[in-house]
Enzyme design. Structure first.
Site, mmCIF file in Angstrom:
data_model
loop_
_atom_site.group_PDB
_atom_site.id
_atom_site.type_symbol
_atom_site.label_atom_id
_atom_site.label_comp_id
_atom_site.label_asym_id
_atom_site.label_seq_id
_atom_site.Cartn_x
_atom_site.Cartn_y
_atom_site.Cartn_z
ATOM 1 N NE ARG A 116 -3.606 2.478 2.372
ATOM 2 C CZ ARG A 116 -4.260 2.996 3.398
ATOM 3 N NH1 ARG A 116 -4.120 2.469 4.609
ATOM 4 N NH2 ARG A 116 -5.054 4.041 3.228
ATOM 5 C CG HIS A 117 -0.888 4.945 -0.929
ATOM 6 N ND1 HIS A 117 -1.018 5.842 0.118
ATOM 7 C CD2 HIS A 117 -2.134 4.496 -1.177
ATOM 8 C CE1 HIS A 117 -2.277 5.941 0.462
ATOM 9 N NE2 HIS A 117 -2.993 5.126 -0.300
ATOM 10 C CD GLN A 161 0.561 9.008 8.176
ATOM 11 O OE1 GLN A 161 1.409 9.884 8.326
ATOM 12 N NE2 GLN A 161 0.065 8.327 9.209
ATOM 13 C CD GLU A 195 -0.262 17.038 2.690
ATOM 14 O OE1 GLU A 195 -1.253 17.475 2.047
ATOM 15 O OE2 GLU A 195 0.882 17.512 2.591
ATOM 16 C CD1 TRP A 196 -6.304 15.318 2.063
ATOM 17 C CD2 TRP A 196 -7.681 14.262 0.655
ATOM 18 N NE1 TRP A 196 -6.885 16.275 1.271
ATOM 19 C CE2 TRP A 196 -7.730 15.658 0.394
ATOM 20 C CE3 TRP A 196 -8.463 13.407 -0.111
ATOM 21 C CZ2 TRP A 196 -8.539 16.201 -0.609
ATOM 22 C CZ3 TRP A 196 -9.266 13.941 -1.106
ATOM 23 C CH2 TRP A 196 -9.313 15.323 -1.341
ATOM 24 C CG ASN A 197 -3.865 7.928 4.126
ATOM 25 O OD1 ASN A 197 -2.798 7.550 3.646
ATOM 26 N ND2 ASN A 197 -5.015 7.653 3.544
ATOM 27 N N GLY A 203 -9.708 7.747 -2.729
ATOM 28 C CA GLY A 203 -10.135 7.119 -3.976
ATOM 29 C C GLY A 203 -9.229 7.509 -5.129
ATOM 30 N NE ARG A 261 -3.751 7.451 -2.429
ATOM 31 C CZ ARG A 261 -4.772 7.668 -3.239
ATOM 32 N NH1 ARG A 261 -4.754 8.713 -4.063
ATOM 33 N NH2 ARG A 261 -5.826 6.856 -3.234
ATOM 34 C CD GLU A 277 -8.366 2.472 -2.691
ATOM 35 O OE1 GLU A 277 -8.780 1.414 -3.215
ATOM 36 O OE2 GLU A 277 -7.831 2.527 -1.553
#
Length: 209
Positions: free
Chosen positions: A8-9, A11, A13-15, A22, A58, A82
């Site tokens: 998985r990419h 972390q 800022e939106w995480n 998405g 990302r 995603e």
């Protein structure tokens, strides 16, 4: 033997803000950058047969941090992107729960029934992930293949190889940023070696004082 590493990419800022990404993007956090570099340290001795990535910025940035910014021998595959969540993207889960309570419930508790006015459903994601995995297994007989992707995509890999029903999607191990879910094929047998592995985060990064 063939080894497939689904990552998985890192972390973003939106995480951290709890916003759904998405198909949209946000920059990596400092932690995300550091975590990806640590994974690169763990993987530095591997002679990669191939490297694949989602087209999302990302994911590509995560690849650069793992393999080096000058690394150019990789394949961008749209099937690794995603899940498309349409107009839900950019909203927090709390906002989605308030605005679309039925969709929120189905997303987390009955993925088989999740449908929204825009974006994909989970079965559409599964179809494209399954097609990609079959292609990888038929293309490579042996070696190590690195695949940079997203949380729901890795969840589908878990679902497919555990042979689970769609409504069991969220019951598999959690997938965090830079976590590794690895498969090994020996002959006709495919084994899950790890799911959401974060052991690289225990490595000491020599660039940190």
């Amino acid at each position: 033997m063939l080894y497939l590493y689904f990552i998985r990419h890192a972390q973003t800022e939106w995480n951290v803000a709890g916003k759904v990404q998405g198909r949209r993007d946000s920059g990596l956090t400092e932690k995300g950058v550091e975590d990806a570099r640590l994974l690169g340290e763990k993987f530095k001795e591997i002679d990669w047969q191939a490297v694949y990535t989602s087209p999302s910025k990302r994911a590509v940035r995560t690849l650069e941090l793992i393999h080096g910014e000058s690394f150019s021998s990789y394949t961008v595959d749209g099937r690794l992107i995603e899940m498309d969540l349409g107009d839900l993207e950019g909203k927090t889960m709390e906002e989605i729960k308030e605005l679309y309570p039925e969709q929120y419930h189905h997303y987390w508790h009955q993925p088989s029934k999740y449908v929204h006015t825009s974006g994909e459903n989970f079965y559409e994601v599964k179809d494209r992930v399954e097609a990609l995995v079959k292609e990888l297994l038929s293309t490579y007989e042996s070696g190590h293949v690195c695949i940079i992707t997203h949380g729901v995509v890795v969840k589908m890999v878990q679902l497919i190889f555990r042979q689970l029903d769609m409504d069991q999607l969220w019951k598999t191990p959690y997938i965090e940023g830079t976590s590794v879910t690895a498969l090994k094929r020996a002959g006709s047998q495919i084994e899950i070696l790890s799911e959401g592995d974060l052991s690289h985060l225990s490595l000491k990064n020599p660039t940190v004082q």
